[in-house]
Design a protein around this motif. Structure first.
Motif, mmCIF file in Angstrom:
data_model
loop_
_atom_site.group_PDB
_atom_site.id
_atom_site.type_symbol
_atom_site.label_atom_id
_atom_site.label_comp_id
_atom_site.label_asym_id
_atom_site.label_seq_id
_atom_site.Cartn_x
_atom_site.Cartn_y
_atom_site.Cartn_z
ATOM 1 N N VAL A 51 0.692 -1.193 -0.081
ATOM 2 C CA VAL A 51 -0.007 -0.130 0.136
ATOM 3 C C VAL A 51 0.667 1.071 -0.060
ATOM 4 O O VAL A 51 0.663 2.238 -0.814
ATOM 5 N N CYS A 52 1.821 1.354 0.815
ATOM 6 C CA CYS A 52 2.765 2.539 0.792
ATOM 7 C C CYS A 52 3.420 2.547 -0.503
ATOM 8 O O CYS A 52 3.575 3.673 -1.047
ATOM 9 N N PHE A 63 7.102 10.584 0.977
ATOM 10 C CA PHE A 63 7.133 9.441 1.683
ATOM 11 C C PHE A 63 6.303 9.826 2.994
ATOM 12 O O PHE A 63 5.485 8.807 3.593
ATOM 13 N N ILE A 64 6.405 10.998 3.659
ATOM 14 C CA ILE A 64 5.682 11.090 5.108
ATOM 15 C C ILE A 64 4.309 11.138 4.781
ATOM 16 O O ILE A 64 3.436 10.530 5.402
ATOM 17 N N VAL A 65 3.630 11.724 3.780
ATOM 18 C CA VAL A 65 2.171 11.561 3.594
ATOM 19 C C VAL A 65 1.679 10.383 2.975
ATOM 20 O O VAL A 65 0.606 9.818 3.665
ATOM 21 N N GLY A 66 2.503 9.715 2.149
ATOM 22 C CA GLY A 66 2.234 8.234 1.658
ATOM 23 C C GLY A 66 2.347 7.142 3.088
ATOM 24 O O GLY A 66 1.453 6.383 3.181
ATOM 25 N N PHE A 67 3.157 7.510 3.835
ATOM 26 C CA PHE A 67 3.171 6.513 5.000
ATOM 27 C C PHE A 67 1.929 6.715 5.986
ATOM 28 O O PHE A 67 1.415 5.861 6.674
ATOM 29 N N LEU A 68 1.574 8.331 6.230
ATOM 30 C CA LEU A 68 0.361 8.221 7.077
ATOM 31 C C LEU A 68 -0.846 7.919 6.329
ATOM 32 O O LEU A 68 -1.550 7.139 7.084
ATOM 33 N N MET A 200 -1.508 -1.480 11.925
ATOM 34 C CA MET A 200 -0.644 -0.291 11.892
ATOM 35 C C MET A 200 0.888 -0.479 12.178
ATOM 36 O O MET A 200 1.883 -0.234 11.261
ATOM 37 N N VAL A 201 1.254 -1.069 13.235
ATOM 38 C CA VAL A 201 2.541 -1.587 13.739
ATOM 39 C C VAL A 201 3.224 -2.333 12.779
ATOM 40 O O VAL A 201 4.231 -2.354 12.502
ATOM 41 N N VAL A 207 7.098 -1.469 5.944
ATOM 42 C CA VAL A 207 7.619 -0.502 5.164
ATOM 43 C C VAL A 207 9.136 -0.481 5.155
ATOM 44 O O VAL A 207 9.888 -0.380 4.433
ATOM 45 N N VAL A 208 9.678 -0.704 6.671
ATOM 46 C CA VAL A 208 11.242 -0.613 6.873
ATOM 47 C C VAL A 208 12.037 -1.750 6.060
ATOM 48 O O VAL A 208 12.989 -1.652 5.366
ATOM 49 N N ILE A 209 11.429 -2.844 6.122
ATOM 50 C CA ILE A 209 11.991 -4.125 5.445
ATOM 51 C C ILE A 209 11.973 -3.853 3.928
ATOM 52 O O ILE A 209 12.914 -4.118 3.078
#
Length: 297
Positions: A51-52, A63-68, A200-201, A207-209
């Motif tokens: 999704v991100c 990135f910040i907007v997409g992540f939120l 969410m978590v 996303v990090v991986i």
């Protein structure tokens, strides 16, 4: 050189171990609230990453907007799963609910392959530098940031459960659902919130991986890799999830060092945590921090 290699692996073990701990807390959160082991946890990572990726690539979001937006989507998705699919199963045998989560896992994987294909996709570059030096060792920037975020999430979990009204309600529900309901706590709201937070978590970890390894269906296997950490720490212990994640992360990378330096078997990184898991469970069946159930017979 060998000590440099070992140091690199130990740093990686701590960083990956914190990610394991964060995802393990999601397992524990759902189990404590509803006594259900969610075998679709790894698919939450996969869906969050895809999704991100879609927000960043197809919609060209920062990135910040997409992540939120991803976090908001995953919260709604977690609530939807709980309300539509799992809520009607309240009161049914636990094994039935577990089988439903396994079915969800298969369906989610198939849906992601249908929607995004079977080939891995590189995640858009977020940082100007992909690595940084830490005590002379190279660390992925995404993993370095994830370490900070993981610690903040762990602290946030602690604050949430100890000082917020809903956190106290979730602790009461985990202790005894009937007593919590008699105190005016909405069990349905607690269940829905636990799935929303878990989704969410898990998306954060996904996303990090994905930043490091790209997005592919293999991300869902992370949920199975985390399971030894959950059992090791104790299925009903948040603190146990954190320590279990760190232990498994260090075990994996320590086993990789021994394998690469001395054994040459090539698969110790995958199997070592399960060997240790079996040994510890033989000695402490409820895990390192799990609550021992005492039943009358």
């Amino acid at each position: 050189m060998e000590f440099g290699f070992l140091g690199q692996l130990m740093i990686n073990g701590i960083i990956v171990g914190t990610l394991y701990g964060v995802v393990a807390m999601c397992f524990v959160l759902i189990y404590k609230a509803s006594q259900v082991v969610n075998f679709a946890q790894g698919e939450f990572l996969l869906i969050g990453a895809w999704v991100c990726w879609s927000f960043l690539v197809h919609f060209q979001m920062p990135f910040i907007v997409g992540f939120l937006f991803t976090l908001a989507f995953m919260a709604l998705f977690g609530i939807l799963i709980q309300v539509v699919i799992l809520r009607p199963l309240i009161g049914e045998p636990v094994i039935s609910v577990i089988m439903v989560t396994i079915g969800l896992s298969i369906i989610m994987q198939a849906a992601m392959k249908w929607a995004f294909g079977v080939f891995a996709q590189p995640f858009p570059q977020i940082f100007s530098s992909q690595t940084f030096n830490l005590f002379g060792l190279k660390v992925q920037t995404a993993y370095g940031l994830s370490l900070i975020v993981s610690v903040l999430i762990m602290l946030g979990f602690g604050y949430f459960f100890k000082f917020t009204r809903m956190g106290l309600a979730m602790r009461a529900t985990a202790f005894n659902q009937q007593v919590a309901q008699s105190l005016g706590i909405s069990i349905k709201q607690v269940f829905a919130l636990s799935w929303a937070i878990s989704a969410m978590v898990s998306a954060v970890a996904g996303v990090v991986i994905a930043m490091v390894n790209g997005v592919s269906s293999s991300l869902s296997a992370f949920g199975i890799k985390v399971f030894p950490a959950v059992i090791l720490g104790g299925l009903d212990s948040i603190i146990g999830a954190i320590f279990g994640g760190l232990i498994v992360g260090l075990l994996e990378n320590g086993a990789q060092y021994v394998d690469a330096t001395y054994l040459g078997w090539g698969n110790m990184i995958s199997v070592a945590p399960f060997y240790v898991l079996i040994i510890i469970l033989m000695l402490k069946p409820y895990g390192l921090f799990g609550t021992k159930d005492i039943e009358r017979v």
